[in-house]
Design a protein around this motif. Sequence first.
Motif, short mmCIF file in Angstrom:
data_model
loop_
_atom_site.label_atom_id
_atom_site.label_comp_id
_atom_site.label_asym_id
_atom_site.label_seq_id
_atom_site.Cartn_x
_atom_site.Cartn_y
_atom_site.Cartn_z
N VAL A 50 0.83 -1.20 0.00
CA VAL A 50 0.00 0.00 0.00
C VAL A 50 0.87 1.25 0.00
CG1 VAL A 50 -1.59 1.35 1.42
CG2 VAL A 50 -1.95 -1.10 1.15
N LEU A 51 2.02 1.13 0.68
CA LEU A 51 2.87 2.30 0.84
C LEU A 51 3.83 2.49 -0.32
CD1 LEU A 51 3.83 1.76 4.55
CD2 LEU A 51 1.97 3.07 3.61
N ALA A 52 3.91 1.46 -1.17
CA ALA A 52 4.93 1.47 -2.20
C ALA A 52 4.93 2.77 -3.01
CB ALA A 52 4.77 0.28 -3.12
N LYS A 53 3.80 3.12 -3.56
CA LYS A 53 3.75 4.42 -4.21
C LYS A 53 2.32 4.94 -4.29
CE LYS A 53 3.48 3.43 -9.16
NZ LYS A 53 3.58 2.17 -9.77
N PRO A 54 2.20 6.24 -4.18
CA PRO A 54 0.86 6.81 -4.31
C PRO A 54 0.43 6.69 -5.77
CG PRO A 54 2.52 8.54 -4.06
CD PRO A 54 3.23 7.24 -3.97
N GLN A 55 -0.73 6.15 -5.99
CA GLN A 55 -1.16 5.94 -7.36
C GLN A 55 -2.24 6.93 -7.73
OE1 GLN A 55 -1.68 1.68 -6.66
NE2 GLN A 55 -0.25 1.37 -8.34
N ALA A 56 -1.77 8.18 -7.89
CA ALA A 56 -2.71 9.27 -8.11
C ALA A 56 -3.52 9.04 -9.39
CB ALA A 56 -1.98 10.60 -8.18
N VAL A 95 0.47 3.25 8.56
CA VAL A 95 -0.11 3.07 7.23
C VAL A 95 -1.17 4.15 6.98
CG1 VAL A 95 -1.62 1.56 5.87
CG2 VAL A 95 0.38 0.61 7.02
N SER A 96 -1.99 4.42 7.98
CA SER A 96 -3.04 5.43 7.82
C SER A 96 -2.43 6.80 7.53
CB SER A 96 -3.89 5.52 9.09
OG SER A 96 -4.46 4.28 9.36
N GLN A 97 -1.40 7.12 8.29
CA GLN A 97 -0.75 8.41 8.11
C GLN A 97 -0.17 8.56 6.70
OE1 GLN A 97 2.18 9.03 11.20
NE2 GLN A 97 1.04 10.88 11.74
N ARG A 98 0.45 7.48 6.22
CA ARG A 98 1.04 7.51 4.89
C ARG A 98 -0.05 7.68 3.83
NH1 ARG A 98 6.17 8.56 4.31
NH2 ARG A 98 6.36 7.22 2.48
N ILE A 99 -1.12 6.95 3.99
CA ILE A 99 -2.20 7.03 3.01
C ILE A 99 -2.78 8.45 2.97
CG2 ILE A 99 -4.56 6.28 2.47
CD1 ILE A 99 -3.79 3.49 3.50
N VAL A 100 -3.03 8.99 4.16
CA VAL A 100 -3.60 10.33 4.22
C VAL A 100 -2.64 11.34 3.58
CG1 VAL A 100 -4.30 12.20 5.78
CG2 VAL A 100 -5.06 9.86 6.21
N ASN A 101 -1.36 11.21 3.89
CA ASN A 101 -0.37 12.12 3.28
C ASN A 101 -0.35 11.97 1.76
OD1 ASN A 101 0.24 12.99 5.81
ND2 ASN A 101 2.24 12.01 5.93
N ASN A 102 -0.42 10.73 1.29
CA ASN A 102 -0.43 10.49 -0.15
C ASN A 102 -1.66 11.10 -0.83
OD1 ASN A 102 1.97 9.12 -0.02
ND2 ASN A 102 1.04 7.09 -0.08
N HIS A 103 -2.68 11.35 -0.04
CA HIS A 103 -3.89 11.99 -0.57
C HIS A 103 -3.87 13.50 -0.37
CE1 HIS A 103 -5.39 7.87 -0.76
NE2 HIS A 103 -6.39 8.30 -1.49
N GLY A 104 -2.72 14.01 0.03
CA GLY A 104 -2.59 15.45 0.22
C GLY A 104 -3.20 15.95 1.52
N GLY A 105 -3.46 15.05 2.43
CA GLY A 105 -4.10 15.44 3.68
C GLY A 105 -3.15 15.34 4.87
N SER A 106 -3.72 15.48 6.07
CA SER A 106 -2.91 15.35 7.27
C SER A 106 -3.69 14.62 8.36
CB SER A 106 -2.48 16.73 7.77
OG SER A 106 -3.62 17.46 8.18
N LEU A 107 -2.94 14.00 9.25
CA LEU A 107 -3.55 13.24 10.34
C LEU A 107 -2.95 13.73 11.65
CD1 LEU A 107 -4.03 9.38 10.30
CD2 LEU A 107 -3.17 10.52 12.32
N VAL A 108 -3.81 14.15 12.56
CA VAL A 108 -3.35 14.72 13.82
C VAL A 108 -3.96 13.93 14.98
CG1 VAL A 108 -3.31 16.78 15.28
CG2 VAL A 108 -3.18 17.01 12.80
N VAL A 109 -3.13 13.60 15.97
CA VAL A 109 -3.62 12.88 17.14
C VAL A 109 -3.49 13.75 18.38
CG1 VAL A 109 -3.37 10.81 18.57
CG2 VAL A 109 -2.82 10.70 16.14
#
Length: 236
Positions: free
Chosen positions: A69-75, A193-207
């Motif tokens: 999943v993390l390998a590459k963002p598939q925009a 994994v969640s953080q990476r996915i969100v970043n790959n979508h141009g977003g951010s994750l804050v805890v």
Amino acid sequence: TEELLRRTEKLTIVGQLAAGVAHEIRNPLTTLRGFVQMQLKGKALAPYYQTIMLGELDRINFIVSEFLVLAKPQADRFQDCRLKAILEDMAALIEPEALLNDVRVRMELGGGDPIVAGEPNQLKQVFLNLMKNGIEAMSERGGRLSVTLVSVPGQVVVQLRDEGVGISEEQLARLGEPFFTSKEKGNGLGLMVSQRIVNNHGGSLVVRSKVGEGTEVSVSLPAKEREAGLSQPNSG
Ligand code: ADP
Ligand code: MG
């Protein structure tokens, strides 16, 4: 005190990942090797051990697929994703686990139907991971998991709030580190994994978290402009 974690970039992640993956895969491999050696020596393995072998193979498979999943963002594979539907689907999926842990899930999804550009399966994985963490944090006493969807100009924000054990400052600093887990049966991959996915979508994750009170995870994603003619009146 309240702690804030914000990671949009993490440059050391590749090195940590490589070391972590090697370590995590070596353990099940060692187990499997031992069993194969036993068989080579002519010892028939009881079904019990074969079940263990299967479990170890599944574990390797899981770790490898998480990292794919993390390998590459598939925009190029991004499509219009309706966040509301994704959250509803994931809440339904997690419902049995919530019931089992005495957790009530409260959805406050608002009146609109915000759309983000993304890979629906990856976004689903993010919210499933986060809901799961919230429920697991309340496994002792039960409680409420609130899932709130808010649209602000240009962005969609999903907040997941639990009334669980919370996260100490020390642990908060390690969140998102691969294989960091405080759980007996945890794998320490969900958040990273969640953080990476969100970043790959141009977003951010804050805890944000308070020990003994609970945890709030905010996921912000860029809202996709609706096509002309599809737009809905603003809903407050
Ligand atoms: P896992 O759930 O397998 O342990 P995660 O990457 O999902 O792995 O989470 C890593 C760690 O972060 C957890 O073990 C836990 O200590 C902490 N954590 C994550 N979410 C929460 C939460 N909602 N409440 C309390 N602790 C959490
Ligand atoms: Mg988890």
